[in-house]
Structures are given as C-alpha cells and as structure tokens.
Motif scaffolding. Sequence first.
Motif, PDB file in Angstrom:
ATOM      1  N   TYR A  58      27.670  17.696  16.901  1.00  0.00           N
ATOM      2  CA  TYR A  58      28.670  18.408  17.701  1.00  0.00           C
ATOM      3  C   TYR A  58      28.710  17.828  19.117  1.00  0.00           C
ATOM      4  O   TYR A  58      29.785  17.589  19.679  1.00  0.00           O
ATOM      5  CB  TYR A  58      28.329  19.894  17.750  1.00  0.00           C
ATOM      6  CG  TYR A  58      29.293  20.745  18.538  1.00  0.00           C
ATOM      7  CD1 TYR A  58      30.430  21.285  17.938  1.00  0.00           C
ATOM      8  CD2 TYR A  58      29.064  21.011  19.880  1.00  0.00           C
ATOM      9  CE1 TYR A  58      31.309  22.070  18.666  1.00  0.00           C
ATOM     10  CE2 TYR A  58      29.935  21.792  20.620  1.00  0.00           C
ATOM     11  CZ  TYR A  58      31.062  22.320  20.003  1.00  0.00           C
ATOM     12  OH  TYR A  58      31.941  23.095  20.736  1.00  0.00           O
ATOM     13  N   ALA A  59      27.522  17.587  19.691  1.00  0.00           N
ATOM     14  CA  ALA A  59      27.458  17.093  21.068  1.00  0.00           C
ATOM     15  C   ALA A  59      27.911  15.643  21.180  1.00  0.00           C
ATOM     16  O   ALA A  59      28.627  15.287  22.128  1.00  0.00           O
ATOM     17  CB  ALA A  59      26.037  17.241  21.606  1.00  0.00           C
ATOM     18  N   THR A  60      27.508  14.803  20.238  1.00  0.00           N
ATOM     19  CA  THR A  60      27.790  13.374  20.363  1.00  0.00           C
ATOM     20  C   THR A  60      29.121  12.958  19.751  1.00  0.00           C
ATOM     21  O   THR A  60      29.822  12.102  20.310  1.00  0.00           O
ATOM     22  CB  THR A  60      26.660  12.558  19.710  1.00  0.00           C
ATOM     23  OG1 THR A  60      26.512  12.966  18.332  1.00  0.00           O
ATOM     24  CG2 THR A  60      25.344  12.779  20.436  1.00  0.00           C
ATOM     25  N   ASP A  61      29.517  13.558  18.617  1.00  0.00           N
ATOM     26  CA  ASP A  61      30.742  13.154  17.936  1.00  0.00           C
ATOM     27  C   ASP A  61      31.950  14.006  18.318  1.00  0.00           C
ATOM     28  O   ASP A  61      33.010  13.477  18.662  1.00  0.00           O
ATOM     29  CB  ASP A  61      30.553  13.194  16.413  1.00  0.00           C
ATOM     30  CG  ASP A  61      29.596  12.119  15.924  1.00  0.00           C
ATOM     31  OD1 ASP A  61      29.173  11.286  16.756  1.00  0.00           O
ATOM     32  OD2 ASP A  61      29.273  12.107  14.728  1.00  0.00           O
ATOM     33  N   GLU A  62      31.791  15.347  18.266  1.00  0.00           N
ATOM     34  CA  GLU A  62      32.934  16.223  18.538  1.00  0.00           C
ATOM     35  C   GLU A  62      33.261  16.261  20.043  1.00  0.00           C
ATOM     36  O   GLU A  62      34.423  16.186  20.427  1.00  0.00           O
ATOM     37  CB  GLU A  62      32.643  17.641  18.036  1.00  0.00           C
ATOM     38  CG  GLU A  62      32.404  17.727  16.544  1.00  0.00           C
ATOM     39  CD  GLU A  62      33.618  17.270  15.732  1.00  0.00           C
ATOM     40  OE1 GLU A  62      34.761  17.551  16.163  1.00  0.00           O
ATOM     41  OE2 GLU A  62      33.403  16.636  14.679  1.00  0.00           O
ATOM     42  N   LEU A  63      32.240  16.405  20.865  1.00  0.00           N
ATOM     43  CA  LEU A  63      32.472  16.461  22.309  1.00  0.00           C
ATOM     44  C   LEU A  63      32.519  15.066  22.931  1.00  0.00           C
ATOM     45  O   LEU A  63      32.912  14.925  24.093  1.00  0.00           O
ATOM     46  CB  LEU A  63      31.371  17.287  22.988  1.00  0.00           C
ATOM     47  CG  LEU A  63      31.276  18.755  22.566  1.00  0.00           C
ATOM     48  CD1 LEU A  63      30.148  19.451  23.322  1.00  0.00           C
ATOM     49  CD2 LEU A  63      32.595  19.485  22.827  1.00  0.00           C
ATOM     50  N   ARG A  64      32.069  14.057  22.182  1.00  0.00           N
ATOM     51  CA  ARG A  64      32.050  12.666  22.655  1.00  0.00           C
ATOM     52  C   ARG A  64      31.273  12.540  23.975  1.00  0.00           C
ATOM     53  O   ARG A  64      31.698  11.870  24.915  1.00  0.00           O
ATOM     54  CB  ARG A  64      33.473  12.119  22.816  1.00  0.00           C
ATOM     55  CG  ARG A  64      34.279  12.155  21.525  1.00  0.00           C
ATOM     56  CD  ARG A  64      35.612  11.471  21.650  1.00  0.00           C
ATOM     57  NE  ARG A  64      36.368  11.553  20.427  1.00  0.00           N
ATOM     58  CZ  ARG A  64      36.183  10.782  19.351  1.00  0.00           C
ATOM     59  NH1 ARG A  64      35.233   9.863  19.380  1.00  0.00           N
ATOM     60  NH2 ARG A  64      36.920  10.928  18.272  1.00  0.00           N
TER      61      ARG A  64
END
Length: 439
Positions: free
Chosen positions: A279-285
């Motif tokens: 969620y932190a690295t892919d969705e929120l970039r």
Amino acid sequence: MVGGRGAPTDRLPPAFHRLIVAWAASLTADGLRVVVLPLLTVTVDPSPAAVAVVAAVTAAPWLLIAIPAGALVDRLDPVRVMAVAHVVRAALIGALIGFLVADALSITVLCVVGFAATTAETFADGAAQSLVVRVVGPEQLERANARFVTTETTALDLVGPIVGGLLFTVSPTAAFAACATAYLVGAVVVTTVRAPTDPRPVAAVATSEQAAPGPSAPTDAPAESASGDRAAGVRRGMADGVRSGLRVLWRDRALRTLVSTVAVLALANAAADAMLVLYATDELRMPETFYAFMLAAYSVGTLVASFGLPWVASRYRGGPVMFVAVLGMGGSLLAVGFLVHPAAALLGYTVLGLAQGTWNVLSAARRQRRTPRDMIARVSSAFRVVAWGVLPLGATAGGAVAERWGVPAVFVAAGGLTLLAAVAAARSLLAPEPPARAW
C-alpha cells in the motif's frame, strides 16, 4: 474497570522496571524485524502472493505453537524462558545475515526464519505475561499494562520501525545486525529480574496423579524407565495445561466474548498489515521509508492512548470505552481504504493506533482479572492461539483480496469486518463489568 475507581498511586516495584527495560530491548528488535523482513521480501519477490506467504508463515506459530508454549512456560522459570527466547532470535537473525551476505536469500529462507523467530516469541510473550502478574498486584494491572503498551508502542511501533526503515535504505545487513544486538541486550537485562515466588508453584500444573515421578519414586527402577516415566508425566502435564487453558476461555463468558472479538479484530488487522508495505510503496508511490512512518503514526496514536488511559479508566467503565475503540478501528481502516492518499494514510493509522492501544490495555486487564494466577501463561497463550491463530488466515486472505480487487480493497474489507465485530460484542461490552477472580 468500574467507573469511579481512582487510579492506583502505589509505585510499581523495581523488578517491573527491569522487566520493562528488557521488554523494550526485545520489542525494539521485533520492530526492526517487522519492518525489514517485509522490505526484504519485496526485494526478493514483490508480488502480493509472496508477501502474503511470508506474512502468513511468520504468524503461523501463534496458531500451532502458542498453547503448548504457554503450558511449558507455566512449568519453567519465566526469566530463563525469556532470556533463551531472545538469544535464539538473535541467532536466527544472525543466520539470516549470513544468507544475505552470501546472496542466497529466497522466499523459503525468509519463511523459515520468520516462523522460527515467531515460535521463540510465543515463549517470550507467555513468560512476560507470567512475570507481570508475579511482580505487580491486581490493583496495579491497568497501570502496569499501560506501561507495557507504552513501551511496546515506543519500541515495537516507533523506534524499531523508524530505525529499521532508515537502516534498511542504507544497508539491510546493518538493519538486521541492529535487530540481533537488541535481542541480546534484552536477554542480558531480563536475567536481572527477580520475581517473587508464586505461593502456588506454577510448575505444579498437574495433580499429584498427573505429575511426573519425583524423589519418592522407587530407587530400584531402571534409569531409562524412570526417565521415560518422568518425560511421559511432563507430556501429560503439558497436555492437561493446554486443555485447562482452553477450558477457562470457553467456560468464562467474559473471556469467551473477549477472545472471539479479538480473533475477528486480528483477522482484519492481519489482512491489512500483510499488504501495508505494498500500500505504501505501490498504491501511494512513496519511498520505502514511508512504510516505517505509517507504523510510526500508528505508534503515536497508541502512545496517546496509553498515557491517557489511567485518567479514562478512573472515570469510565472499561467495556463502553472498548466498544468505542473497536468502532474507531473500523472507521480508520475504511478511511485508509477509500482515501488512498499519504495524508489520509498517516491520519488513519494514527487513529488506528489510538483505538487499538485503548483496546489492548483494557482487554488485557479484563483478561488478567478473570484468569487464575497459576494459569496466567497458559490461559494467555490459549487466548493468543485462538485470537492470533487467525493471523495466517488474515494475511492469506489479504493477499487473495489484493490480487483480485487491489490493495485498497483489503483495508475496506478489514474495516467492514471490524465494525461487524463491534456490533457482535456490543451487548457484552456495554453490560456491567464482570467481577474479578480472587487471586
């Protein structure tokens, strides 16, 4: 706690403070491990399925090992159990460093290390629960548990994740080396704890008919036979301890409701936690360190809860406050799932930490008051195996939901399930407080 009861003013004993220091060291190591193991998993295989598998296998000992571990802890010196568990985890992290340096990492290696480390954790946690009730009185439980939650939050959710996230960006090896060092510090400090002897020795779990043969056994029996009988007696005693811990949970209505509620909450949280790094690295970039800062935001909320709970507990009944806390958990998870934005994520996890910190302190005190003193470790472990045993299921379910509907959907589903748990537990939590058992 019954409304209107004042917060205890007696100082906690020195043994408790030494236990807290040891607890802080080992939890800092856990916080490092909680962050760097998923980050390392992503570098090996960034798929949701791989991340979920490592998370599920790492959590599996709470389902498979926790109850036997609790039964064994009740028969042993909890100080020694904690020290050995910390040393074992340090050795496991050292082995992982060896694989990392040799460039031989795989999902299998991460699963094995995660499973073994959590297995040791089940022993350390049960021993800590036993030590708490030995060194503090029942009237100090809220205070002691608040201190435990404060320490846990600071070390496990704040210091450990932030240090781990920063060290990992510099050198994964340095992050794991710091983790192993913190475990060793905890092992050294816990050996200085001197707990009062329980008036009913915790080793005497079984009745005289179930206990292993002692000095009164016939002296003319072969050594192998006496040793075998003793081992069989220990196994029977442990099995009886496991069954008795589960019986206490099942027959006590307050504990039964509590553990079933925690099981649902743990299922929802495990699903969300397993996907948080994605969620932190892919969705929120966001960069990898943002994952650690989300955990830090959670810890800030939990710290606020632990500092304010003595005041809250002195004025309000614990059950209604716990009910509101569950509502807060569900609402924050829904917000994180629907509002996919860094600011919403940080605020949502701050509220989640506030709500879960409140629940953790009050539910622990309620469980401890309803548990016979000589069964603390095994009832605590039975509680965890029922409640936390769902963690592998939650992590696996989170991975499946993310693969099919996307990572944000995991948080939406987790929030909805948490709100359903609040509705199911409302009657019990809003009823008058159950009486404490006589210690």
